[in-house]
Design a protein around this motif. Structure first.
Motif, PDB file in Angstrom:
ATOM      1  N   ALA A 245       0.831  -1.203   0.000  1.00 22.68           N
ATOM      2  CA  ALA A 245       0.000   0.000   0.000  1.00 22.68           C
ATOM      3  C   ALA A 245       0.869   1.259   0.000  1.00 22.68           C
ATOM      4  N   LEU A 249       0.850   4.307  -2.777  1.00 23.69           N
ATOM      5  CA  LEU A 249       0.609   5.703  -2.414  1.00 23.69           C
ATOM      6  C   LEU A 249       1.801   6.596  -2.733  1.00 23.69           C
ATOM      7  N   LEU A 306       2.464   7.612   7.075  1.00 16.23           N
ATOM      8  CA  LEU A 306       1.380   8.504   6.670  1.00 16.23           C
ATOM      9  C   LEU A 306       1.201   9.629   7.690  1.00 16.23           C
ATOM     10  N   ARG A 318       8.056   9.977  -4.563  1.00 19.37           N
ATOM     11  CA  ARG A 318       7.450   9.038  -5.507  1.00 19.37           C
ATOM     12  C   ARG A 318       8.445   8.504  -6.526  1.00 19.37           C
ATOM     13  N   ARG A 321       9.897   4.027  -6.079  1.00 20.00           N
ATOM     14  CA  ARG A 321       8.733   3.162  -6.132  1.00 20.00           C
ATOM     15  C   ARG A 321       9.142   1.703  -6.180  1.00 20.00           C
TER      16      ARG A 321
END
Length: 327
Positions: A245, A249, A306, A318, A321
């Motif tokens: 997950a 994200l 988070l 990002r 990844r």
């Protein structure tokens, strides 16, 4: 098992000899043993994940969790004693309730230091990994909680896990990356379920077993059964699903000031502790144990990052990844 018990009785002399080494070594052995516990290793890995590199932290963490899970199943399968249980001359200098064979400390030390050395990819790192693993292995015999064969068994399984990781982690990571997030979660559950199922098979095989009278320092019910298997199965599911997950994200950057990183550790650690305590009323059943460790692992891998992003203690990254199982 009679043959294994005879072998252990033959090894008692070696254990006693190692315990007779100079007394000033004992604090060093205690420290080495403490460093090799699953808890200490996982705290270190959480620190790496939150403050150094999520990519490296996940790679190390999944390898250690898988190894620890296999070790827990192997302990149930062998149902082997520890030295102090069968010979009162051996002084157990630290408490242990699980079965002896194979040594979890030896196994974890090989996997954790080996994967770490591979990530650093320097000759000095490999020599350091060898030295740390050797000291931890010696400490387990010196503290009277393992036979030499327990240590050798842990080293062998650890070497197999490490070899498999080094050979197949990248390819498995590439394959994992091609799956959708729901598929990755289902595969995570399947991996944890397979581990838990192996533990249940071992438990059923030994159903009705009681500790032999010769195991003087162990109750007739024997050591704890599935507790560690459920812990590792839950943690493996939480870490795998959480990492999948997190990757979907977008990863986070661990850059920042030293106080900022320290605050991440504080928030992450307090959050894990609160979730751990909140889950205790569920009891100690297989389902409850699996759930408790799943939640804590998912918090470490997904929930805490988070929160860091929300509070501005970390920023999105990002560009990284990389899948959970890739280098």
């Amino acid at each position: 098992m009679d043959l294994l018990e005879e072998l252990h009785r033959w090894e008692i002399g070696t254990v006693l000899w190692v315990q007779d080494l100079p007394g000033w070594l004992t604090p060093i052995m205690w420290l080495a043993s403490a460093v090799g516990t699953d808890g200490a290793v996982l705290v270190l890995l959480a620190t790496v994940y939150w403050c150094v590199s999520p990519r490296v932290g996940i790679r190390l963490g999944l390898a250690v969790l898988l190894s620890a899970g296999l070790n827990a199943v192997a302990k149930l399968a062998f149902h082997a004693p520890r030295p102090a249980w069968i010979d009162p001359r051996v002084e157990a200098l630290t408490g242990e309730r699980s079965f002896g064979m194979p040594s979890g400390h030896a196994q974890t030390s090989v996997v954790a230091t080996g994967v770490g050395a591979r990530v650093l990819d320097r000759p000095a790192a490999w020599w350091g990994a060898f030295a740390v693993a050797a000291l931890i292995c010696l400490s387990r015999v010196h503290l009277g909680v393992h036979f030499p064969t327990d240590v050798l068994g842990g080293l062998l399984i650890g070497a197999l896990v490490l070899g498999g990781h080094l050979l197949y982690a990248d390819r498995l990571g590439a394959w994992w990356r091609l799956r959708s997030l729901p598929q990755q979660v289902l595969l995570s559950a399947a991996a944890a379920g397979a581990l838990l199922g192996a533990g249940l098979v071992a438990e059923v095989f030994w159903q009705g077993w009681t500790a032999p009278p010769t195991w003087g320092s162990v109750s007739q019910e024997g050591p704890s059964g599935l507790t560690r298997v459920t812990a590792m199965a839950g943690a493996l599911f939480g870490a795998l699903a959480g990492a999948s997950a997190m990757r979907a994200l977008g990863w986070f950057s661990t850059s920042g000031t030293l106080p900022g990183r320290a605050l991440r550790l504080l928030i992450g650690g307090v959050g894990a502790g609160v979730l751990w305590l909140a889950a205790w009323p569920l009891g100690t059943s297989v389902l409850a144990g699996t759930f408790r460790y799943t939640v804590v692992a998912a918090w470490i891998v997904l929930g805490a990052p988070l929160v860091f992003l929300r509070l501005g203690l970390a920023v999105p990254d990002r560009r990284d990844r990389t899948p959970a199982t890739a280098q």
